[in-house]
Design an enzyme around this catalytic site. Structure first.
Site, PDB file in Angstrom:
ATOM      1  N   MET A 142     -96.413 -45.716 -74.455  1.00 29.59           N
ATOM      2  CA  MET A 142     -95.075 -46.159 -74.052  1.00 29.59           C
ATOM      3  C   MET A 142     -94.488 -45.284 -72.944  1.00 29.59           C
ATOM      4  O   MET A 142     -95.047 -44.255 -72.586  1.00 29.59           O
ATOM      5  CB  MET A 142     -94.148 -46.155 -75.275  1.00 29.59           C
ATOM      6  CG  MET A 142     -94.550 -47.161 -76.349  1.00 29.59           C
ATOM      7  SD  MET A 142     -93.485 -47.114 -77.811  1.00 29.59           S
ATOM      8  CE  MET A 142     -91.927 -47.718 -77.122  1.00 29.59           C
ATOM      9  N   HIS A 143     -93.364 -45.752 -72.400  1.00 27.72           N
ATOM     10  CA  HIS A 143     -92.441 -44.970 -71.551  1.00 27.72           C
ATOM     11  C   HIS A 143     -92.931 -44.695 -70.124  1.00 27.72           C
ATOM     12  O   HIS A 143     -92.156 -44.198 -69.305  1.00 27.72           O
ATOM     13  CB  HIS A 143     -92.100 -43.612 -72.190  1.00 27.72           C
ATOM     14  CG  HIS A 143     -91.729 -43.673 -73.630  1.00 27.72           C
ATOM     15  ND1 HIS A 143     -90.703 -44.451 -74.120  1.00 27.72           N
ATOM     16  CD2 HIS A 143     -92.256 -43.044 -74.712  1.00 27.72           C
ATOM     17  CE1 HIS A 143     -90.613 -44.291 -75.434  1.00 27.72           C
ATOM     18  NE2 HIS A 143     -91.544 -43.448 -75.820  1.00 27.72           N
ATOM     19  N   ASP A 175     -97.546 -48.736 -78.455  1.00 25.17           N
ATOM     20  CA  ASP A 175     -98.635 -48.277 -79.328  1.00 25.17           C
ATOM     21  C   ASP A 175     -98.240 -48.130 -80.793  1.00 25.17           C
ATOM     22  O   ASP A 175     -98.997 -48.528 -81.690  1.00 25.17           O
ATOM     23  CB  ASP A 175     -99.260 -46.980 -78.784  1.00 25.17           C
ATOM     24  CG  ASP A 175     -98.247 -45.885 -78.461  1.00 25.17           C
ATOM     25  OD1 ASP A 175     -97.042 -46.046 -78.779  1.00 25.17           O
ATOM     26  OD2 ASP A 175     -98.661 -44.870 -77.880  1.00 25.17           O
TER      27      ASP A 175
END
Length: 484
Positions: A79-80, A235
């Site tokens: 992520m991110h 995830d």
């Protein structure tokens, strides 16, 4: 057949399942992380494509007929990450990853704007996407001026697979731009970082269709036309789909490099001041809460490196029977901490060492320190309105029965160990591909794995563990002023 693609930090995993969710096989392609400066963590998105091609080629070599029968593909990803594209979909700079902390000042400024916590339900952490774009604007103005689209890592993979700019709710909730309760982009928060909805991909639910595989790739992989690509998930939400952690009251603890305590919620329950993540789940009208510690098995790996003994050797010295804490306390803040402290500068410590503190005592303290960090997460989740009656354990650390007994005793809940099988993010992604392609009922698909064994709290040690946890809690404010 259904294909799950999980884009992790260290590699891409491809998994094939059939319509009955039996795992046919899996393969992977490796990835490296570039760290050009302290606190920086980057990857070249072209390497994600190479690793995906390697993983799918590995499946094709072993299972060509099964791969040819794929009707749906699901995506999971780290992520991110900030993947910046120009108007021609060309990558403008390496992707800034989830564990990159360069934008801590930008994150603090955004977090000081009350709109961000109010709309997103989360602290603006340095690892999230929005502060990275502010950093680029402040430090790489020419690049920022060319940004036409910002994509999360798995959604860049989707662009390559389908030719479309699409994301979904669970991953987008980690950007600091999503109205998490309403499940839509916030024009107000985007404007606060000099962006607009035009810079964002369109949004679907994780169980919905999010594009169709390009004919060129379908031909290359031996598939027919019209292969559906699901919205997918970040995830942790994808792992929850693999574990069947999708309904109110279900939870798992993950003892990987980092540690996660994940609880599914039937409603949106934000409490940002506790540093709990409140994100959308991969299913419609479902959310989840998540506490994150930055060093779980990483703490044991550090201890292993220092002592010259493998993690397995260290834990075997403890035996399988849980012992009372010795009085030595370990704080596992080797790279800062997220929940509940949101403190990037705090560092770890051993406290209470004596001449009698042999290696096994330190190993025990390391395991207890990670356990107490997870207990901190439980207390934070409780304060945000979540109750957990039992958890399922996953990740490499869950192989240690001693560690699981420690967690069960400190958290005061039973810990279930799933029967052998791979129930991680790639499996969850494949399940999402199945649902998007067939319209199957998500609740029917997301069944939890069979429990092989349950580790119960050791009631005779509850009092000793509570006393040790109290010492652990008192240590953070005591050392904070010394490590900042």
């Amino acid at each position: 057949m259904y294909l799950g693609l999980d884009l992790g930090t260290s590699g891409v995993k491809a998994m094939l399942i059939d319509g009955d969710q039996r795992i046919i096989g899996s393969a992977s392609g490796a990835l490296d992380v570039s760290r050009p400066h302290p606190g920086w963590s980057e990857q070249d998105p072209a390497h994600w494509i190479r690793a995906t091609e390697e993983a799918v080629a590995g499946l094709k070599a072993k299972f060509p007929k099964e791969l040819a029968a794929v009707k749906g593909i699901g995506l999971s990803g780290q992520m991110h990450g900030a993947t910046l594209l120009d108007v021609d979909n060309k990558v403008l700079r390496p992707c800034i990853l989830w564990n990159d902390t360069r934008s801590y000042e930008e994150a603090a400024k955004l977090d000081a704007d009350p709109r961000f916590r109010s709309v997103t339900g989360n602290i603006v952490f340095p690892g999230f996407t929005a502060p990275k774009l502010v950093w680029v604007k402040n430090n790489e103005r020419e690049i920022f001026a060319k940004v036409a689209k910002v994509l999360l890592p798995k959604d860049y993979l989707r662009l390559w697979l389908t030719g479309e700019h699409i994301s979904e709710m669970s991953d987008s909730a980690g950007t600091s731009w999503l109205d998490t309760g309403a499940r839509k982009w916030s024009a107000e928060l985007l404007a606060a970082t000099d962006l607009s909805e035009d810079h964002m991909p369109s949004l679907v639910e994780g169980t919905e269709q999010g594009g169709t595989l390009r004919g060129e790739l379908a031909s290359q992989w031996g598939m027919s036309d019209g292969v559906v690509v699901a919205g997918g998930a970040g995830d942790n939400a994808a792992s929850a789909c693999g574990m069947g952690t999708v309904a109110e009251g279900q939870a798992f603890v993950s003892l990987g490099t980092s540690g996660v305590l994940f609880a599914a919620n039937g409603s949106y329950l934000p409490k940002p001041e506790s540093a709990v993540h409140a994100f959308c789940h991969a299913l419609p009208n479902t959310w989840h809460q998540m506490g994150v510690i930055l060093s779980a098995t990483d703490a044991l790996n550090w201890h292993s490196h220092v002592t010259g003994k493998s993690a397995a050797e260290l834990t075997s010295e403890l035996g399988e029977t849980l012992k009372a804490p010795t009085g030595v306390t370990f704080l596992p803040y080797l790279s800062g901490e997220r929940t509940p402290h949101n403190d990037a500068q705090i560092r770890g410590a051993f406290i209470g060492l004596g001449h009698e503190s042999e290696r096994a005592v330190l190993t025990q303290a390391v395991i207890e320190g990670v356990t107490f960090a997870i207990r901190d997460n439980l207390e934070a989740l409780k304060s945000a309105g979540t109750s957990i009656s039992r958890v399922t354990a996953i990740g490499g650390g869950s192989r240690s029965r001693y560690w699981l007994a420690s967690i069960a005793t400190s958290l005061g809940v039973a810990v279930d160990i799933p029967a052998d099988g791979d129930f991680g993010a790639a499996f969850g992604a494949a399940r999402l591909g199945l649902i998007a392609a067939t319209g199957a009922d998500p609740i029917a698909v997301f069944q939890p794995p069979r429990t092989a064994e349950t580790v119960d709290p050791v009631s005779s040690l509850t009092q000793a563990y509570e006393a040790a946890y109290a010492r652990y809690r008192a240590a953070y404010p005591a050392i904070r002023s010394l490590t900042h």
